[in-house]
Design an enzyme around this catalytic site. Structure first.
Site, short mmCIF file in Angstrom:
data_model
loop_
_atom_site.label_atom_id
_atom_site.label_comp_id
_atom_site.label_asym_id
_atom_site.label_seq_id
_atom_site.Cartn_x
_atom_site.Cartn_y
_atom_site.Cartn_z
CD GLN A 226 3.09 -4.12 -5.87
OE1 GLN A 226 2.71 -2.98 -5.68
NE2 GLN A 226 2.30 -5.19 -5.72
CB CYS B 228 -1.85 0.19 -8.95
SG CYS B 228 -2.11 1.88 -8.35
CG MET C 108 -2.00 -1.06 1.20
SD MET C 108 -3.03 -1.05 2.70
CE MET C 108 -1.91 -1.87 3.86
N GLY D 30 -9.05 -8.86 -0.54
CA GLY D 30 -10.29 -8.11 -0.71
C GLY D 30 -11.36 -8.51 0.28
N GLY E 83 -5.06 -5.83 3.45
CA GLY E 83 -4.62 -4.50 3.08
C GLY E 83 -5.15 -3.42 3.99
NE ARG E 84 -9.21 -0.80 0.86
CZ ARG E 84 -10.52 -0.74 0.64
NH1 ARG E 84 -11.16 0.40 0.82
NH2 ARG E 84 -11.20 -1.80 0.24
#
Length: 340
Positions: free
Chosen positions: A80, A114, A25, A218, A241-242
């Site tokens: 990455q 992305c 991220m 996700g 992730g988030r």
């Protein structure tokens, strides 16, 4: 309950000790935060996305190093890269893997997911989903360079550009044929950005279509989601992730859930504050006080979520410019917490 945590994943020559991964991220997965999440139970962490072209034109890595920097103790760790030109990747990977520190990375991950406009519209990131042959060419070129250093190449994708162009299976097969050793699949299209619902069935379809490890990504926002994703999709690993921003303890809680163990108690304020200061000090030490504090603000907003008087604390955090100001807010948080 089946133990899904204490199982390893082999990506080429690299052995990952458990199925949890911290997703790449921008502005979040820098060195200090990756270290924290690895300590909390993530088996793999990935750097922020870094421009392959930027590395190609930065001969001494003067400008790119802060995004690329890794520490030996955080291995396994993936670097990455994003871009649209196979030659950019070839030069960038050679430059990274020949570097005395960066060459210690475990994996090179290619970003083909992305959704940000300036990335995707340049043909990079999720823009590569519109040109699977170009993506396969990038993978082949990357593998040809990375293999000389015995470093596997992986790819992070989305399931497609939009609902009318879902092509994750085709993309996955092409990149596997090109030599990729693992795939990270975000179950959203580029058009969805970070909204809507992740399509876990599409992730399951990718897993069923290839023979290399697949991580799902996700809508994993609580520990039970990780177990559910593994059981419903058959993925080898889960990328978070988030939901992990400002909440590295999510990895500890998810590890317990996957292991079939009782959930650990939620960290109290006195446990949270040292971790926040560790994160802050890492940013300040590497980037200077002004930049480090500025970058920490958005993380503070998430760290303070759910705290008594969180709205006022967050407002104060957004105005901080020095480390001492941040420390004062955390001290205020602690003093408020012991009254309730």
């Amino acid at each position: 309950m089946e133990d899904l945590y204490h199982r390893t994943i082999r990506i080429g020559t690299v052995l990952i000790e458990n199925p949890l991964a911290l997703a790449p991220m921008a502005g979040t997965t820098e060195l200090t935060y990756r270290r924290i999440c690895r300590r909390m139970g993530a088996g793999l962490a990935v750097t922020e996305l870094v421009s392959a072209r930027g590395i190609r034109h930065d001969a001494h890595l003067k400008h790119q190093f802060r995004y690329l920097e890794i520490a030996p103790e955080e291995k396994p760790v993936a670097i990455q890269l994003f871009g649209a030109d196979p030659e950019d990747f070839a030069v960038a990977i050679e430059r990274v893997l020949s570097h005395p520190l960066l060459g210690q990375c475990s994996l090179i991950d290619i970003n083909a997911g992305c959704p940000v406009r300036k990335v995707a519209d340049s043909g990079a990131g999720s823009g590569l989903l519109l040109d699977p042959e170009r993506l396969a060419g990038i993978v082949r070129q990357s593998v040809s360079v990375a293999s000389a250093y015995s470093v596997p190449v992986t790819v992070k994708i989305r399931i497609g550009w939009d609902r009318d162009r879902i092509n994750a299976i085709e993309v996955a097969r092409r990149i596997e044929d090109a030599g990729a050793m693992a795939i990270f699949v975000h179950g959203r299209t580029r058009d969805q950005m970070y909204g809507g619902t992740a399509d876990w069935q599409a992730i399951a379809d990718v897993k069923a279509s290839v023979g290399i490890p697949v991580y799902g990504n996700g809508d994993v926002v609580k520990p039970q989601d990780a177990r559910k994703m593994i059981l419903e999709t058959g993925v080898d690993g889960v990328m978070i992730g988030r939901a992990a921003i400002g909440n590295p303890w999510l990895f500890r809680e998810t590890a317990a859930e996957l292991a079939g163990e009782a959930p650990p108690p939620r960290p109290k304020v006195e446990e949270r504050i040292p971790v926040i200061l560790e994160h802050l000090d890492g940013l300040v030490n590497r980037n200077g006080e002004a930049t480090g504090v500025r970058e920490m603000r958005k993380h503070l907003a998430r760290y303070l979520s759910g705290a008594h008087g969180a709205s006022m604390l967050r407002k104060k955090a957004m105005a901080t410019v020095t480390r001492s100001e941040v420390a004062a807010i955390l001290d205020e948080w602690y003093r408020e917490s012991i009254q309730f």
